[in-house]
Design an enzyme around this catalytic site. Structure first.
Site: not given
Ligand code: NAD
Length: 503
Positions: A191, A266, A300, A397
């Protein structure tokens, strides 16, 4: 013709297919619209234009995909390692062949600058190549003999897994998760983030051509609270590999509780780069700038908090301001662009809101602090000085090209400030004092620390965070630990005494 015009021409060719057909889901070997018939739109952050319609999957689509992954599991698990390895190598070849198209679409969909994304596509191919090479040894185990038993262990794939990815460098991150899952023998329902669906679809097309059996890799587009939630709750899905925000990570754990999901999370970061006065300050400056202002700061592992020793603060910050003001913000497909637009209106609003928050909290906006242009989600690279670690600009963040500089006076204070944060993903330490480096790295609360270096990813090393930055590790054999279960088998070596009850 300029390089930008040339790239725009190539992009238009690459987008034609999406504009005509939209983006469909892929379930059990077939490209399908959402069962509801609903779609959502993908919008380019560069000019706010609509790129294409995307199938809006929900619980029914997830159910079909999860069942397809369940049905395909035994065949994929039992496929000879050599054959599975060949398929993964085919995917790597396919990515390399389409690397330019992938990079162009990724830039248009996410706003990332081409200078970084062209390499990201090749790194993604490398992910598949690396894990393809690990396939033959994935099931290897130990021999742990005891006086009466030959105890052996082996690893078996956990089953169908759900992979949920974010919008920052979505192509690379998808391959990072999907390659080890497939290499270990798991089947997949992916997804992708709703804000960046293009390259996940190209990846699926490449996989279709690679010889992968139907149902092994399914793609369902949709919103997080809808399709994403359904995936985390589905009983056929044994584990969720998630990359995204820390708050979403907490939802993933709650949603998966009833079906006892294994979760790999992550999550976010607010990572310190600590600069001691004895360091090579020119290299420290280059690395600090690269780690926060590349990838639009939507990274991240970005070094979003600069902890700089008070004795060098003024000079270091002055050099920083000059360099930050010189960073080129522009069209992502212009090869000279260093920062493109932020992903979407909501995120743009969030990032720019910190410009006021910084002032209200008493910090100084030393560079940037405003949008650029009036179309697209461009912001100027920003530096906050006169900050302390209690301010929101130091604790939250921001996930944009925004750096907060905080002075420290002693080694102990640097560590205290670095650790005084909910997150613990990465840290960067600049010093030539070996004892200091050993002490500081020992005390820092972070999953990954680089000394005198920016973040340089080496696939066999463990990638992941502590505290609110995540649970679990990616990379090398650590990935297999997540996607596989340990199995122990004890063979009696003779007729040892068995307690006889009721005899
Ligand atoms: P997000 O959490 O908003 O969304 C990530 C994914 O989760 C999307 O596909 C979204 O549709 C899905 N999602 C949202 N709500 C959900 C739910 N209730 N159940 C299941 N899936 C759900 O994150 P984002 O804004 O897309 O990405 C940015 C974030 O990702 C930042 O906080 C960044 O630090 C983090 N990030 C972390 C790493 C790491 O390795 N630690 C790497 C890249 C990004």
């Amino acid at each position: 013709m300029s390089a930008l015009d040339d790239n725009i021409g190539k992009l238009q060719d690459a987008l034609k297919h999406f504009q005509n057909a939209g983006i469909l889901n892929h379930i059990n070997g077939s490209d399908v619209p959402a069962m509801s018939g609903e779609t959502f739109q993908s919008v380019s952050p560069v000019d706010e234009s609509i790129i294409c319609n995307v199938a809006r999957g929900s619980a029914d689509d997830i159910n079909a995909a999860a069942n397809a992954a369940k049905d395909a599991f035994a065949q994929w698990r039992d496929m000879p390692a050599k054959q599975r390895k060949t398929i993964l190598l085919n995917i790597a070849d396919g990515i390399e062949q389409r690397a330019e198209e992938i990079a162009l679409c990724e830039c248009w969909d996410t706003g990332q600058a081409l200078r970084f994304m062209s390499k990201a596509a090749l790194r993604a191919a490398e992910n598949f190549r690396y894990f393809a090479d690990q396939v033959p040894g994935a099931r290897d185990g130990l021999n742990l003999p005891s006086p009466t038993l030959m105890n052996v262990t082996t690893r078996v794939p956990i089953g169908p897994v759900g992979i949920i990815t974010p919008w920052n460098t979505p192509f690379m991150l998808s391959t990072w998760k999907i390659a080890p899952a497939l290499a270990s023998g798991c089947t997949v329902v992916h997804k992708p983030a709703e804000l960046s669906p293009l390259t996940a679809r190209i990846l699926m097309d490449i996989a279709k051509e690679s010889g992968l059996p139907d149902g092994v890799w399914n793609l369902v587009n949709g919103l997080g609270e809808d399709a994403g939630k359904a995936l985390t709750e589905h009983p056929a899905i044994k584990a969720i590999a998630f990359v995204g925000e820390s708050h979403t990570g907490t939802l993933i754990v709650k949603q998966g509780a009833d079906t006892l999901k294994r979760n790999h999370l992550e999550l976010g970061g607010k990572n310190p780069v600590i600069v001691f006065p004895d360091a090579n300050l020119d290299r420290a400056l280059d690395a600090a700038i690269f780690m926060i202002y590349s990838i639009n700061g939507e990274r991240c592992t970005s070094s979003s908090r600069l902890l700089v020793h008070e004795s060098i603060k003024d000079e270091f910050e002055a050099k920083l301001v000059a360099r930050v003001n010189n960073i080129k913000v522009g069209h992502p497909l212009d090869p000279s662009t260093e920062i493109g637009p932020l992903i979407a209106q909501d995120h743009f609003d969030k990032v720019t809101s910190y410009f006021e928050i910084a002032k209200t909290d008493g910090a100084t906006v030393a560079a940037g602090g405003e949008r650029q242009g009036d179309k697209g989600y461009f912001v100027k690279p920003t530096l906050f000085t006169q900050a302390n670690n209690e301010m929101r600009i130091a604790q939250e963040e921001i996930f944009g090209p925004v750096l907060t500089s905080i002075p420290f006076s002693t080694q102990a204070q640097a560590v205290q400030i670095a650790n005084d944060i909910p997150y613990g993903l990465t840290a960067y330490v600049w010093t030539n004092d070996l004892t200091q480096a050993l002490q500081v790295t020992n005390e820092l609360e972070a999953g990954m620390i680089w000394v005198n270096s920016e973040n340089v990813r080496h696939l066999p090393t463990p990638f992941g965070g502590v505290k609110a930055s995540g649970i679990g590790r990616d990379g090398g054999d650590y990935s297999f630990d997540f996607y596989m279960e340990q199995k122990h088998i004890g063979f009696a070596t003779g007729e040892h005494k068995i307690a006889r009850l009721g005899a």
